[in-house]
Design a protein around this motif. Sequence first.
Motif, mmCIF file in Angstrom:
data_model
loop_
_atom_site.group_PDB
_atom_site.id
_atom_site.type_symbol
_atom_site.label_atom_id
_atom_site.label_comp_id
_atom_site.label_asym_id
_atom_site.label_seq_id
_atom_site.Cartn_x
_atom_site.Cartn_y
_atom_site.Cartn_z
ATOM 1 N N THR A 1 0.834 -1.199 0.000
ATOM 2 C CA THR A 1 0.000 0.000 0.000
ATOM 3 C C THR A 1 0.871 1.252 0.000
ATOM 4 O O THR A 1 0.599 2.202 -0.743
ATOM 5 C CB THR A 1 -0.971 -0.010 1.200
ATOM 6 N N LEU A 2 1.929 1.267 0.817
ATOM 7 C CA LEU A 2 2.818 2.425 0.826
ATOM 8 C C LEU A 2 3.482 2.605 -0.534
ATOM 9 O O LEU A 2 3.528 3.709 -1.074
ATOM 10 C CB LEU A 2 3.896 2.296 1.905
ATOM 11 N N TYR A 3 3.962 1.518 -1.114
ATOM 12 C CA TYR A 3 4.686 1.608 -2.390
ATOM 13 C C TYR A 3 3.769 1.942 -3.566
ATOM 14 O O TYR A 3 4.242 2.347 -4.621
ATOM 15 C CB TYR A 3 5.465 0.333 -2.663
ATOM 16 N N ASP A 4 2.467 1.810 -3.367
ATOM 17 C CA ASP A 4 1.526 2.180 -4.425
ATOM 18 C C ASP A 4 1.387 3.700 -4.540
ATOM 19 O O ASP A 4 0.882 4.204 -5.520
ATOM 20 C CB ASP A 4 0.152 1.544 -4.145
ATOM 21 N N GLY A 5 1.858 4.417 -3.521
ATOM 22 C CA GLY A 5 1.743 5.872 -3.520
ATOM 23 C C GLY A 5 3.100 6.532 -3.377
ATOM 24 O O GLY A 5 4.128 5.940 -3.683
ATOM 25 N N THR A 6 3.089 7.738 -2.866
ATOM 26 C CA THR A 6 4.319 8.519 -2.775
ATOM 27 C C THR A 6 4.745 8.812 -1.343
ATOM 28 O O THR A 6 5.711 9.542 -1.132
ATOM 29 C CB THR A 6 4.149 9.868 -3.510
ATOM 30 N N GLY A 7 4.055 8.262 -0.362
ATOM 31 C CA GLY A 7 4.384 8.542 1.031
ATOM 32 C C GLY A 7 5.665 7.860 1.470
ATOM 33 O O GLY A 7 6.229 7.029 0.761
ATOM 34 N N ILE A 8 6.110 8.229 2.686
ATOM 35 C CA ILE A 8 7.319 7.617 3.243
ATOM 36 C C ILE A 8 7.015 6.763 4.472
ATOM 37 O O ILE A 8 7.913 6.135 5.017
ATOM 38 C CB ILE A 8 8.389 8.675 3.591
ATOM 39 N N GLY A 9 5.764 6.753 4.909
ATOM 40 C CA GLY A 9 5.409 5.946 6.069
ATOM 41 C C GLY A 9 3.935 5.640 6.095
ATOM 42 O O GLY A 9 3.125 6.369 5.515
ATOM 43 N N LEU A 10 3.615 4.526 6.744
ATOM 44 C CA LEU A 10 2.227 4.103 6.866
ATOM 45 C C LEU A 10 2.076 3.317 8.154
ATOM 46 O O LEU A 10 2.922 2.486 8.488
ATOM 47 C CB LEU A 10 1.847 3.232 5.661
ATOM 48 N N PHE B 1 5.323 0.995 9.001
ATOM 49 C CA PHE B 1 6.296 0.749 7.942
ATOM 50 C C PHE B 1 6.773 2.098 7.433
ATOM 51 O O PHE B 1 5.964 2.967 7.108
ATOM 52 C CB PHE B 1 5.674 -0.053 6.794
ATOM 53 N N ILE B 2 8.097 2.275 7.397
ATOM 54 C CA ILE B 2 8.702 3.525 6.947
ATOM 55 C C ILE B 2 9.746 3.216 5.879
ATOM 56 O O ILE B 2 10.574 2.318 6.061
ATOM 57 C CB ILE B 2 9.373 4.283 8.121
ATOM 58 N N ASP B 3 9.684 3.960 4.801
ATOM 59 C CA ASP B 3 10.719 3.883 3.777
ATOM 60 C C ASP B 3 10.930 5.291 3.234
ATOM 61 O O ASP B 3 10.076 5.823 2.524
ATOM 62 C CB ASP B 3 10.325 2.926 2.648
ATOM 63 N N LEU B 4 12.048 5.897 3.601
ATOM 64 C CA LEU B 4 12.347 7.256 3.160
ATOM 65 C C LEU B 4 12.678 7.300 1.670
ATOM 66 O O LEU B 4 12.810 8.373 1.099
ATOM 67 C CB LEU B 4 13.502 7.849 3.969
#
Length: 156
Positions: A38-47, A60-63
Amino acid sequence: MAVKKILQFGDNILKRSSRRVEKVDEELLKFAKDLKDTLYDGTGIGLAAPQIGVLKKVIFIDLRNETKPILLINPKIIKKIGKEDSVEGCLSYPGYEGIVVRPKKVIVVGKSLNWEDVEYTAEGLLAKAFCHEIDHLSGILYTDRAKKVYKIKEEE
């Protein structure tokens, strides 16, 4: 790929506290993949789990830079150092940003997907992301802490 719907500002689930996770099982592993997808489907850095309707203490965080992605179970901030204003947005409140006072540095503990104790010392954007996502687990949105919230102006 299991991309879930991200709950939006005003949904009551976002204001509820999450439950501690007691063990890693197949259900949690599947959920962790859904959170990442879900995070990788968008442009955010955390969910955080509540943002996709699951009241469990998982973030889940990915900067999306040189740092490795972090999936953390039962995260807890054990130390906050300094303070600074920062601009924050949220996948659950698209089109808006706010000015929030966050620690400059944090120490965070929790469990990995292997159920091992882990500790992170984070500064800058990673520290802010930890604070933002961990707040979600307590039903706190950045708008609750913001000095000011404003609509993002669209570029022409």
